[in-house]
Scaffold this active site. Structure first.
Site, PDB file in Angstrom:
ATOM      1  N   VAL A  11       0.906  -1.029  -0.277  1.00  0.00           N
ATOM      2  CA  VAL A  11      -0.494   0.097   0.034  1.00  0.00           C
ATOM      3  C   VAL A  11       0.814   0.904   0.240  1.00  0.00           C
ATOM      4  O   VAL A  11       0.736   1.881  -1.153  1.00  0.00           O
ATOM      5  CB  VAL A  11      -0.866   0.081   1.080  1.00  0.00           C
ATOM      6  CG1 VAL A  11      -1.980   1.320   1.471  1.00  0.00           C
ATOM      7  CG2 VAL A  11      -1.749  -1.248   1.190  1.00  0.00           C
ATOM      8  N   LYS A 100      -6.219  -1.322   9.075  1.00  0.00           N
ATOM      9  CA  LYS A 100      -7.493  -1.710  10.088  1.00  0.00           C
ATOM     10  C   LYS A 100      -7.851  -1.858  11.691  1.00  0.00           C
ATOM     11  O   LYS A 100      -8.132  -1.510  12.243  1.00  0.00           O
ATOM     12  CB  LYS A 100      -8.410  -2.397   9.471  1.00  0.00           C
ATOM     13  CG  LYS A 100      -8.098  -3.160   8.423  1.00  0.00           C
ATOM     14  CD  LYS A 100      -7.655  -3.308   7.236  1.00  0.00           C
ATOM     15  CE  LYS A 100      -6.245  -4.222   7.173  1.00  0.00           C
ATOM     16  NZ  LYS A 100      -6.353  -4.648   5.444  1.00  0.00           N
ATOM     17  N   GLU A 124     -10.178   6.141   5.419  1.00  0.00           N
ATOM     18  CA  GLU A 124     -11.139   5.798   4.150  1.00  0.00           C
ATOM     19  C   GLU A 124     -10.773   4.409   3.898  1.00  0.00           C
ATOM     20  O   GLU A 124     -11.657   3.386   3.382  1.00  0.00           O
ATOM     21  CB  GLU A 124     -11.402   7.188   3.373  1.00  0.00           C
ATOM     22  CG  GLU A 124     -12.435   6.808   2.119  1.00  0.00           C
ATOM     23  CD  GLU A 124     -13.634   6.447   2.757  1.00  0.00           C
ATOM     24  OE1 GLU A 124     -14.429   7.390   3.109  1.00  0.00           O
ATOM     25  OE2 GLU A 124     -13.842   5.346   2.807  1.00  0.00           O
ATOM     26  N   ILE A 131     -13.238   1.319  -1.833  1.00  0.00           N
ATOM     27  CA  ILE A 131     -14.512   1.779  -1.972  1.00  0.00           C
ATOM     28  C   ILE A 131     -14.448   3.062  -1.230  1.00  0.00           C
ATOM     29  O   ILE A 131     -13.990   2.320  -0.123  1.00  0.00           O
ATOM     30  CB  ILE A 131     -15.190   0.573  -1.410  1.00  0.00           C
ATOM     31  CG1 ILE A 131     -15.472  -0.642  -2.386  1.00  0.00           C
ATOM     32  CG2 ILE A 131     -16.815   1.030  -1.588  1.00  0.00           C
ATOM     33  CD1 ILE A 131     -16.076  -1.792  -1.986  1.00  0.00           C
ATOM     34  N   ASP A 196      -9.597  -9.965  10.065  1.00  0.00           N
ATOM     35  CA  ASP A 196      -9.411  -8.796   9.121  1.00  0.00           C
ATOM     36  C   ASP A 196     -10.539  -8.130   8.699  1.00  0.00           C
ATOM     37  O   ASP A 196     -10.801  -7.437   9.391  1.00  0.00           O
ATOM     38  CB  ASP A 196      -8.777  -9.083   7.204  1.00  0.00           C
ATOM     39  CG  ASP A 196      -8.353  -8.073   7.010  1.00  0.00           C
ATOM     40  OD1 ASP A 196      -7.718  -6.697   6.537  1.00  0.00           O
ATOM     41  OD2 ASP A 196      -9.637  -7.902   6.024  1.00  0.00           O
ATOM     42  N   LYS A 200     -13.156  -4.814   9.939  1.00  0.00           N
ATOM     43  CA  LYS A 200     -13.524  -3.376   9.971  1.00  0.00           C
ATOM     44  C   LYS A 200     -15.133  -3.949   9.988  1.00  0.00           C
ATOM     45  O   LYS A 200     -15.847  -2.774  10.000  1.00  0.00           O
ATOM     46  CB  LYS A 200     -13.747  -4.448   8.063  1.00  0.00           C
ATOM     47  CG  LYS A 200     -12.120  -4.194   7.204  1.00  0.00           C
ATOM     48  CD  LYS A 200     -12.153  -5.151   6.046  1.00  0.00           C
ATOM     49  CE  LYS A 200     -10.288  -4.575   5.584  1.00  0.00           C
ATOM     50  NZ  LYS A 200     -10.097  -5.862   4.457  1.00  0.00           N
ATOM     51  N   GLY A 298      -5.850  -4.396  -2.867  1.00  0.00           N
ATOM     52  CA  GLY A 298      -4.282  -4.237  -3.843  1.00  0.00           C
ATOM     53  C   GLY A 298      -3.833  -3.323  -3.566  1.00  0.00           C
ATOM     54  O   GLY A 298      -4.281  -1.745  -3.045  1.00  0.00           O
TER      55      GLY A 298
HETATM   56  N1  HSE Z   1      -5.892  -8.856   3.587  1.00  0.00           N
HETATM   57  C1  HSE Z   1      -6.839  -7.865   2.887  1.00  0.00           C
HETATM   58  C2  HSE Z   1      -8.219  -8.208   1.942  1.00  0.00           C
HETATM   59  C3  HSE Z   1      -6.274  -6.281   2.399  1.00  0.00           C
HETATM   60  O1  HSE Z   1      -7.675  -9.021   1.437  1.00  0.00           O
HETATM   61  O2  HSE Z   1      -9.262  -8.083   1.799  1.00  0.00           O
HETATM   62  C4  HSE Z   1      -7.117  -5.203   2.447  1.00  0.00           C
HETATM   63  O3  HSE Z   1      -8.007  -4.993   3.673  1.00  0.00           O
END
Ligand code: HSE
Length: 405
Positions: A11, A100, A124, A131, A196, A200, A298
């Protein structure tokens, strides 16, 4: 305006690339200021990188540079990102992040620190990759009581499930492909075990209802128990399996929030969200259902959201954006297993007659190659605790929630 980037992984390098390649448009969007990357913090060496002169291994180079007003934190993990971010905010610099894990664990403290120091902490990119979802939820949907949120929030697992559903690809090959494409976390356990997506969910729930939700409050189950047999049964009834984060409003003092594989029927806006794409469906009492869709992971999609936050922070360098949430409490997130009713998909070693004697309203599913001693069925709505009581004494192979989104 001088800016800095902490973390030059997928990133962070994307952030520097977008700043380099989009300087004209960035200048227009900030109202005249360009973003000039003055420092890149990373402990690794990047010999031959065109930004070699900007690299530092010393965080103080950024902290002590008074001209740096905005910093992108793309390091990931709680520490040292939390310490660095706290020091930057306290020093009057705005910080934007794709991290996150940090926002889910420490968002409340960091937002309060930003508030105290009249700067911005923006995130964001922390949900849904490219998105736009944080601003739409906090600003555009501000007039709604949010009734619930359901999201495909992890690109890696959606990519894996899509490959299993559409190409019969096995789990490990699909995971390897997702890693090669730069979608997965450094340790992909966080993707496939749902951690993950859980982080979120915490961020979305905190934003939707104004109270911080922590990862340990969100029951989380990943996709490692999903087999091609389950995919096939559910396909026979026009459904797909997705890893969903679900959040439900119960009262001002209580919500439900959980992450798990879920059956999504065709016709749902979430059913056709494939590959690395994410979608977040928000149910508001005035607007109804709105769905935000796009690339959820990505390099450049995520960098797009980080740089947009940098532009916003640069524009508001003298002004604090009103944004965030307050403290939560231990019993704010209920045990969904005893509170939320839904249908379930069950696969078991049993005869149909035994199942019919236990459940009243059920639909049986079929698949090619189904063994004579195996059944798969969809139950009527009940709590998960009630389902487990009914399944006592039955040789269960798998249970998957069925969503109403
Ligand atoms: N590893 C996370 C995913 C990256 O695959 O969504 C983006 O948060």
């Amino acid at each position: 305006m001088k800016v800095a980037v902490m973390g030059y992984g997928t990133v962070g390098s994307g952030v520097v690339e977008v700043i380099d390649t989009h300087s004209d448009i960035i200048k227009k969007r900030t109202g005249g200021d360009s973003l000039e990357v003055a420092h890149i913090l990373d402990l690794r060496d990047f010999p031959g990188d065109s930004h070699e002169a900007l690299f530092t291994k010393d965080f103080n180079d950024i902290l002590n540079d008074e001209e740096v007003k905005v910093v992108a934190e793309t390091m990931g993990g709680v520490e040292p990102a939390f310490t660095f971010t706290s020091k930057l905010l306290a020093a009057g610099k705005s910080v934007v992040t794709s991290n996150k894990e940090l926002v889910a664990q420490k968002g409340l403290e960091l937002l309060e620190l930003a508030e105290e120091n009249g700067v911005n902490y923006l995130f964001e990119a922390s949900v849904g990759g490219g998105i736009p979802i944080i601003r739409p939820m906090s600003q555009c949907l501000a007039a709604n009581n949010i009734e619930g949120v359901a999201g495909i929030l992890n690109g890696t697992t959606n990519f894996i499930l899509t490959k299993m559903i559409e190409d019969d690809m096995d789990f490990s090959d699909a995971l390897k492909l997702a890693q090669d494409n730069g979608y997965a976390e450094k340790d992909p356990t966080a993707d496939i075990e749902g951690f993950d997506a859980c982080r979120k969910v915490c961020i979305l729930a905190s934003l939707a209802f104004g109270k911080h939700v922590y990862p340990n409050q969100v029951a989380t189950e990943g996709i490692t128990n999903i087999t091609l047999e389950d995919v096939s049964y559910i396909h026979s009834m026009n459904g797909v399996i997705k890893l969903l984060g679900q959040i439900k409003y119960i009262s001002d003092d209580k919500i439900a929030a959980f992450v798990s594989p879920a059956v999504v029927w065709h016709g749902s806006q979430l059913a056709s969200v494939n590959d690395v794409f994410n979608a977040i469906l928000v149910r508001g009492d005035a607007v109804g259902d709105v769905c935000f869709y796009g690339p959820g992971a990505g390099k450049l999609p995520t960098a797009s959201a980080v740089v947009a936050d940098m532009v916003d922070a640069a524009k508001h360098v003298e002004r604090k954006k009103i944004f965030g949430w307050g403290a939560g409490s231990e019993d704010y997130v209920v045990d969904y297993k005893s509170e939320i009713e839904m249908p379930f998909y069950v696969r078991a070693k049993a005869q149909e007659s035994k199942i019919k004697g236990t459940f009243t309203a059920i639909r049986f599913l079929n698949r090619i190659g189904q063994p004579s001693d195996e059944v798969a069925f969809i139950t009527d709505k009940m709590t998960e605790n009630k389902l487990m009581q009914k399944l006592e004494g039955i040789d269960v192979i798998n249970v998957i929630k069925v969503t109403n989104y």
